[in-house]
Design a protein around this motif. Sequence first.
Motif, PDB file in Angstrom:
ATOM      1  N   GLY A  62      -0.140 -22.395   7.040  1.00  0.00           N
ATOM      2  CA  GLY A  62      -1.848 -21.948   6.918  1.00  0.00           C
ATOM      3  C   GLY A  62      -2.549 -21.854   8.311  1.00  0.00           C
ATOM      4  O   GLY A  62      -3.852 -21.650   8.372  1.00  0.00           O
ATOM      5  N   THR A  63      -1.824 -21.498   9.274  1.00  0.00           N
ATOM      6  CA  THR A  63      -2.489 -21.253  10.497  1.00  0.00           C
ATOM      7  C   THR A  63      -2.868 -19.707  10.930  1.00  0.00           C
ATOM      8  O   THR A  63      -3.708 -19.586  11.515  1.00  0.00           O
ATOM      9  CB  THR A  63      -1.491 -21.489  11.745  1.00  0.00           C
ATOM     10  OG1 THR A  63      -1.027 -23.160  11.563  1.00  0.00           O
ATOM     11  CG2 THR A  63      -2.019 -21.442  13.315  1.00  0.00           C
ATOM     12  N   LEU A  64      -1.983 -18.790  10.076  1.00  0.00           N
ATOM     13  CA  LEU A  64      -2.054 -17.513  10.278  1.00  0.00           C
ATOM     14  C   LEU A  64      -2.260 -16.912   9.087  1.00  0.00           C
ATOM     15  O   LEU A  64      -1.554 -17.058   8.088  1.00  0.00           O
ATOM     16  CB  LEU A  64      -1.114 -17.003  11.151  1.00  0.00           C
ATOM     17  CG  LEU A  64      -1.048 -15.356  11.495  1.00  0.00           C
ATOM     18  CD1 LEU A  64      -2.296 -15.329  12.580  1.00  0.00           C
ATOM     19  CD2 LEU A  64       0.205 -15.109  12.046  1.00  0.00           C
ATOM     20  N   ARG A  65      -3.539 -15.994   8.841  1.00  0.00           N
ATOM     21  CA  ARG A  65      -3.682 -15.383   7.298  1.00  0.00           C
ATOM     22  C   ARG A  65      -3.921 -13.756   7.939  1.00  0.00           C
ATOM     23  O   ARG A  65      -4.789 -13.351   8.715  1.00  0.00           O
ATOM     24  CB  ARG A  65      -4.417 -16.065   6.654  1.00  0.00           C
ATOM     25  CG  ARG A  65      -5.948 -15.860   7.035  1.00  0.00           C
ATOM     26  CD  ARG A  65      -7.062 -16.641   6.236  1.00  0.00           C
ATOM     27  NE  ARG A  65      -8.388 -16.811   7.033  1.00  0.00           N
ATOM     28  CZ  ARG A  65      -9.470 -15.819   6.797  1.00  0.00           C
ATOM     29  NH1 ARG A  65      -9.057 -14.876   6.148  1.00  0.00           N
ATOM     30  NH2 ARG A  65     -10.559 -16.147   7.301  1.00  0.00           N
ATOM     31  N   VAL A  66      -3.367 -13.058   7.091  1.00  0.00           N
ATOM     32  CA  VAL A  66      -3.504 -11.558   7.255  1.00  0.00           C
ATOM     33  C   VAL A  66      -4.570 -11.266   5.991  1.00  0.00           C
ATOM     34  O   VAL A  66      -4.448 -11.416   5.024  1.00  0.00           O
ATOM     35  CB  VAL A  66      -2.228 -10.958   7.160  1.00  0.00           C
ATOM     36  CG1 VAL A  66      -1.670 -10.840   5.611  1.00  0.00           C
ATOM     37  CG2 VAL A  66      -2.387  -9.036   7.473  1.00  0.00           C
ATOM     38  N   HIS A  67      -5.656 -10.168   6.459  1.00  0.00           N
ATOM     39  CA  HIS A  67      -6.454  -9.718   5.526  1.00  0.00           C
ATOM     40  C   HIS A  67      -6.084  -8.087   5.062  1.00  0.00           C
ATOM     41  O   HIS A  67      -6.094  -7.499   5.968  1.00  0.00           O
ATOM     42  CB  HIS A  67      -7.677  -9.590   6.194  1.00  0.00           C
ATOM     43  CG  HIS A  67      -8.747  -8.898   5.314  1.00  0.00           C
ATOM     44  ND1 HIS A  67      -9.373  -9.860   4.382  1.00  0.00           N
ATOM     45  CD2 HIS A  67      -9.343  -7.792   5.425  1.00  0.00           C
ATOM     46  CE1 HIS A  67     -10.243  -8.890   3.699  1.00  0.00           C
ATOM     47  NE2 HIS A  67     -10.318  -7.823   4.166  1.00  0.00           N
ATOM     48  N   VAL A  68      -5.799  -8.130   3.971  1.00  0.00           N
ATOM     49  CA  VAL A  68      -5.328  -6.683   3.241  1.00  0.00           C
ATOM     50  C   VAL A  68      -6.760  -6.163   2.598  1.00  0.00           C
ATOM     51  O   VAL A  68      -7.374  -6.685   1.872  1.00  0.00           O
ATOM     52  CB  VAL A  68      -4.406  -6.701   2.305  1.00  0.00           C
ATOM     53  CG1 VAL A  68      -4.201  -5.594   1.766  1.00  0.00           C
ATOM     54  CG2 VAL A  68      -3.092  -7.198   2.942  1.00  0.00           C
ATOM     55  N   GLU A  69      -7.277  -5.106   3.467  1.00  0.00           N
ATOM     56  CA  GLU A  69      -8.704  -4.533   3.066  1.00  0.00           C
ATOM     57  C   GLU A  69      -8.336  -3.661   1.654  1.00  0.00           C
ATOM     58  O   GLU A  69      -9.104  -3.647   0.813  1.00  0.00           O
ATOM     59  CB  GLU A  69      -8.918  -3.409   4.332  1.00  0.00           C
ATOM     60  CG  GLU A  69     -10.001  -2.803   3.644  1.00  0.00           C
ATOM     61  CD  GLU A  69     -11.419  -3.303   4.260  1.00  0.00           C
ATOM     62  OE1 GLU A  69     -12.483  -2.644   4.512  1.00  0.00           O
ATOM     63  OE2 GLU A  69     -11.470  -4.403   4.023  1.00  0.00           O
ATOM     64  N   GLN A  70      -7.092  -2.982   1.544  1.00  0.00           N
ATOM     65  CA  GLN A  70      -6.943  -2.193   0.362  1.00  0.00           C
ATOM     66  C   GLN A  70      -5.437  -1.966   0.095  1.00  0.00           C
ATOM     67  O   GLN A  70      -4.639  -1.852   1.050  1.00  0.00           O
ATOM     68  CB  GLN A  70      -7.789  -0.861   0.596  1.00  0.00           C
ATOM     69  CG  GLN A  70      -7.739  -0.036  -0.667  1.00  0.00           C
ATOM     70  CD  GLN A  70      -8.611   1.158  -0.709  1.00  0.00           C
ATOM     71  OE1 GLN A  70      -9.482   1.197   0.417  1.00  0.00           O
ATOM     72  NE2 GLN A  70      -8.940   2.115  -1.484  1.00  0.00           N
ATOM     73  N   THR A  71      -5.147  -2.134  -1.155  1.00  0.00           N
ATOM     74  CA  THR A  71      -3.878  -1.644  -1.639  1.00  0.00           C
ATOM     75  C   THR A  71      -3.787  -0.302  -2.177  1.00  0.00           C
ATOM     76  O   THR A  71      -5.007   0.090  -3.247  1.00  0.00           O
ATOM     77  CB  THR A  71      -2.838  -2.569  -2.351  1.00  0.00           C
ATOM     78  OG1 THR A  71      -3.999  -2.972  -3.436  1.00  0.00           O
ATOM     79  CG2 THR A  71      -3.025  -4.051  -1.479  1.00  0.00           C
ATOM     80  N   LEU A  72      -2.902   0.493  -1.906  1.00  0.00           N
ATOM     81  CA  LEU A  72      -2.732   1.862  -2.707  1.00  0.00           C
ATOM     82  C   LEU A  72      -1.219   1.950  -3.197  1.00  0.00           C
ATOM     83  O   LEU A  72      -0.289   1.496  -2.493  1.00  0.00           O
ATOM     84  CB  LEU A  72      -3.126   3.062  -1.610  1.00  0.00           C
ATOM     85  CG  LEU A  72      -4.531   3.007  -1.293  1.00  0.00           C
ATOM     86  CD1 LEU A  72      -4.798   3.893  -0.254  1.00  0.00           C
ATOM     87  CD2 LEU A  72      -5.417   3.566  -2.369  1.00  0.00           C
ATOM     88  N   ASP A  73      -1.013   2.854  -3.986  1.00  0.00           N
ATOM     89  CA  ASP A  73       0.333   3.301  -4.640  1.00  0.00           C
ATOM     90  C   ASP A  73       0.858   4.214  -3.587  1.00  0.00           C
ATOM     91  O   ASP A  73       0.294   4.700  -2.785  1.00  0.00           O
ATOM     92  CB  ASP A  73       0.216   3.945  -6.049  1.00  0.00           C
ATOM     93  CG  ASP A  73       1.531   4.411  -6.420  1.00  0.00           C
ATOM     94  OD1 ASP A  73       2.186   3.109  -7.143  1.00  0.00           O
ATOM     95  OD2 ASP A  73       2.243   5.483  -6.105  1.00  0.00           O
ATOM     96  N   LEU A  74       2.443   4.043  -3.433  1.00  0.00           N
ATOM     97  CA  LEU A  74       3.011   4.705  -2.484  1.00  0.00           C
ATOM     98  C   LEU A  74       2.674   6.125  -2.454  1.00  0.00           C
ATOM     99  O   LEU A  74       2.719   6.975  -1.373  1.00  0.00           O
ATOM    100  CB  LEU A  74       4.492   4.792  -2.747  1.00  0.00           C
ATOM    101  CG  LEU A  74       5.563   5.534  -1.923  1.00  0.00           C
ATOM    102  CD1 LEU A  74       5.500   5.223  -0.673  1.00  0.00           C
ATOM    103  CD2 LEU A  74       7.061   5.476  -2.538  1.00  0.00           C
ATOM    104  N   ALA A  75       2.340   6.835  -3.753  1.00  0.00           N
ATOM    105  CA  ALA A  75       1.859   8.165  -3.959  1.00  0.00           C
ATOM    106  C   ALA A  75       0.648   8.380  -2.920  1.00  0.00           C
ATOM    107  O   ALA A  75       0.552   9.701  -3.011  1.00  0.00           O
ATOM    108  CB  ALA A  75       1.860   8.365  -5.417  1.00  0.00           C
ATOM    109  N   ASP A  76      -0.154   7.542  -2.916  1.00  0.00           N
ATOM    110  CA  ASP A  76      -1.357   7.856  -2.281  1.00  0.00           C
ATOM    111  C   ASP A  76      -1.330   7.767  -0.799  1.00  0.00           C
ATOM    112  O   ASP A  76      -2.409   7.214  -0.141  1.00  0.00           O
ATOM    113  CB  ASP A  76      -2.499   6.752  -2.868  1.00  0.00           C
ATOM    114  CG  ASP A  76      -2.765   7.022  -4.484  1.00  0.00           C
ATOM    115  OD1 ASP A  76      -2.715   8.279  -4.502  1.00  0.00           O
ATOM    116  OD2 ASP A  76      -2.966   6.130  -5.056  1.00  0.00           O
ATOM    117  N   ALA A  77      -0.224   7.794  -0.306  1.00  0.00           N
ATOM    118  CA  ALA A  77      -0.064   7.553   1.271  1.00  0.00           C
ATOM    119  C   ALA A  77      -1.223   8.595   2.078  1.00  0.00           C
ATOM    120  O   ALA A  77      -1.547   7.898   2.937  1.00  0.00           O
ATOM    121  CB  ALA A  77       1.347   7.954   1.848  1.00  0.00           C
TER     122      ALA A  77
END
Length: 293
Positions: A258-273
């Motif tokens: 619980g010392t380090l957390r990553v923030h994911v702003e957005q997820t997209l499908d592989l096709a939307d690279a």
Amino acid sequence: MRAINQQVLGGPEVLELVEVDPPVPADGEVLVRVRAAGVNPADWKLRSGVVDRIGPPPFRLGLEFSGVVEGTGEEVFALWLSRAGAYAEYVAVPGEALARKPSSVDHTHAAALPGAALTAWQALAGVAGVHSGQRVLVHAAAGGVGHLAVQIAKARGAYVIGTARADKHEFVRSLGADEVVDYTAVDFTEAIDPVDVAYDLVGGDYGSRSLSIVDSGGVLLDAVGDDAEGGGDPRYRRFYVSPSGADLAEIAALVDAGTLRVHVEQTLDLADAAKAHQLSESGRVRGKIVLTV
């Protein structure tokens, strides 16, 4: 398998969704079914030719990923530079680059960690040896590397100062930063007292400007290439990240604690690279972008 390949250098439009054969692992390599792949600034720099680390196209991007080892089911994550990268359903990677995925997060968040977390960890814990009582300045503190660097420096007992736009100050403070400076409103060299470590994740003139507030025995870590490079100042350190399963295991332990957390702003499908690259190239992303596979 589905994969994102490119035949020529250029803008996001050169990224093509194709069907190709899965890779065949060489000796010492492991075949991993990719569940998610992180998107990094290095990706669009390789795509456009700004950086030349893997030779000319055709090639496939994708430096970091999280997935499942074929045949064993072990969940792993890794950073690896290859001409057949992780923007695909399968990737073959040397075993020493792999580490067990943090058990407390899903594949999406695990895939966002390797590149940025290793860049922060190896620079701050390794090169600079950040420790309790030091003052650490992190530029671009809300970005992919920056938001993890703030947490790592804080976990090692440092007093942490971050630079970020005003609308990201609350986010940076939530990571543990003791001070946040709006670089668009003030000159950070006048707003910040001397520091022991400055971590430049911006480039340009940030190097020489940062050196002006680094103590005589301190260090400027340059992860992108700035104007202090080649100046001969003994405080200057050019830093390059290296794949390391061993370092990722330490990072996974921090995440699970619980010392380090990553923030994911957005997820997209592989096709939307291509869309993911447009967002990354804007330079306004908070945390990371991840492609789900």
